[in-house]
Design a protein around this motif. Sequence first.
Motif, PDB file in Angstrom:
ATOM      1  N   LYS A  62       0.829  -1.208   0.000  1.00  0.00           N
ATOM      2  CA  LYS A  62       0.000   0.000   0.000  1.00  0.00           C
ATOM      3  C   LYS A  62       0.861   1.255   0.000  1.00  0.00           C
ATOM      4  CE  LYS A  62      -3.605   2.343   2.689  1.00  0.00           C
ATOM      5  NZ  LYS A  62      -4.453   2.282   3.905  1.00  0.00           N
ATOM      6  N   LYS A  63       1.884   1.255   0.865  1.00  0.00           N
ATOM      7  CA  LYS A  63       2.784   2.409   0.938  1.00  0.00           C
ATOM      8  C   LYS A  63       3.546   2.583  -0.373  1.00  0.00           C
ATOM      9  CE  LYS A  63       6.574   4.305   3.708  1.00  0.00           C
ATOM     10  NZ  LYS A  63       7.481   4.062   4.869  1.00  0.00           N
ATOM     11  N   ASN A 101       2.615   1.616  -3.370  1.00  0.00           N
ATOM     12  CA  ASN A 101       1.691   2.089  -4.400  1.00  0.00           C
ATOM     13  C   ASN A 101       1.405   3.581  -4.261  1.00  0.00           C
ATOM     14  OD1 ASN A 101       1.092  -0.053  -6.151  1.00  0.00           O
ATOM     15  ND2 ASN A 101      -0.279  -1.000  -4.659  1.00  0.00           N
ATOM     16  N   ILE A 102       1.240   4.041  -3.025  1.00  0.00           N
ATOM     17  CA  ILE A 102       0.964   5.461  -2.797  1.00  0.00           C
ATOM     18  C   ILE A 102       2.140   6.320  -3.251  1.00  0.00           C
ATOM     19  CG2 ILE A 102       0.640   7.210  -0.990  1.00  0.00           C
ATOM     20  CD1 ILE A 102      -1.084   5.163   0.500  1.00  0.00           C
ATOM     21  N   THR A 144       2.022   9.096  -6.159  1.00  0.00           N
ATOM     22  CA  THR A 144       2.432  10.483  -5.894  1.00  0.00           C
ATOM     23  C   THR A 144       3.360  11.000  -6.993  1.00  0.00           C
ATOM     24  OG1 THR A 144       2.241  10.153  -3.502  1.00  0.00           O
ATOM     25  CG2 THR A 144       3.587  12.011  -4.260  1.00  0.00           C
TER      26      THR A 144
END
Length: 416
Positions: free
Chosen positions: A187-188, A190-191, A195
């Motif tokens: 998740k991190k 992908n974020i 960005t």
Amino acid sequence: MSNHSFELPAGYKKWTIGLIVAGVIALLYGAIAYHPFGHSEGITDSTRFWAVLLQNSVFWLLIVNASMFFICITTLAWGGWQVAFRRVPEAISSVLPVLGIIAFVVLMAIVWGGHHDIYHWTDNEVYNKSSSLYDKILDGKHGFLNPKFFTIWSVITIGLWWFLGQKMRSLSLESDKGGPMDYETAKKWNITNITYGSAYLIFFGLTVGSTIPWLWLMSIDAHWYSTMFSWYTFASSFVSGLSLMALFVIFLKNRGQLEYVTDEHLHDIGKFMFAFSIFWTYLWFSQYMLIWYANIPEETGYFKIRVQGPFRGIFFLNLIINFICPILILMKKGSKRNWTLMTFMAVLIIFGHWIDFWQMVMPGTLKENAHLSFFEFGIGALFVGIIMWRVGVYLTKNPLLAKNHPFLKESIIHHT
């Protein structure tokens, strides 16, 4: 040899070296025959030299940059189908620093080298109201069309394309380290990708989607303007970029690499090639039709030399290659799954849009003196060789599969 590692075959190396050598010979020939250095007034041999370098450097730079656009747009769409061949557009986008430097050198040589035959607005006399060369239209655009702004924005543009593209590639390679990601790590990761991908796409819209085609290409015919021109240029370069991706995917697959890539993935690449060929045609027709219908002299002049002058054949050949051929061949599902036919169409589309950029540049610079010969094709071969060399280096240094990408399974089971 692991199926996810790549070693350049001898034939690939020979073609790369051969194209670069042919290109260097063409460049040396042009440097000797066309006397490119010094100030140019009117149509001269040096006009041809710099116009050909301008066309090729901008065209191939925008093509390799299209691969990073593809990566970022699929990242923001949470697309997983392309992960099986993600390293291919990454490798193509890695060419940007090399072609960015080449394009910048060419642009600066033209803008600061007194080549008013390419960019008429670089001549200070057109802004001098007491001069016989004073141009009221160009004077009104002077705040935008001037060497300082051109240089600063070109530096920022190429620099940010370079930086953001490198960041996206480094994030992808970092995912190879260690084992599969757990939910929170994925998740991190992908974020972070989203960005940087968002930043790239915003800047892409401000450059390729607007200002850069105005500065680098449309300002050749500085009295003329079109609100569709940037989108037209984007469509031309993006469909060519997709075709270049298809060629490398097919090449690697034929060598037994990219084991998770199937007809389904090639089919989707083909759908994008087909779709953006139609999108390009929509813009081609809309731009031409609206200017023809309005019949305003300062607008129709741009098309007059292309439709009624010596470029008439190229103008309509452009439409045949880039619209008629894709719609007749790529419309069927089976053709998009035929690896040989897709190879042919990818080469044809790239050539067709190289011709498209040629007719963007030459009428405004060489007028009726333009023609295609060894020099034009040789310079094109040089850029193809450079792309093959840099893509080969990237593929040999990095794994062909993003093995820990969170969406890899989605790509493996992809079905259309």
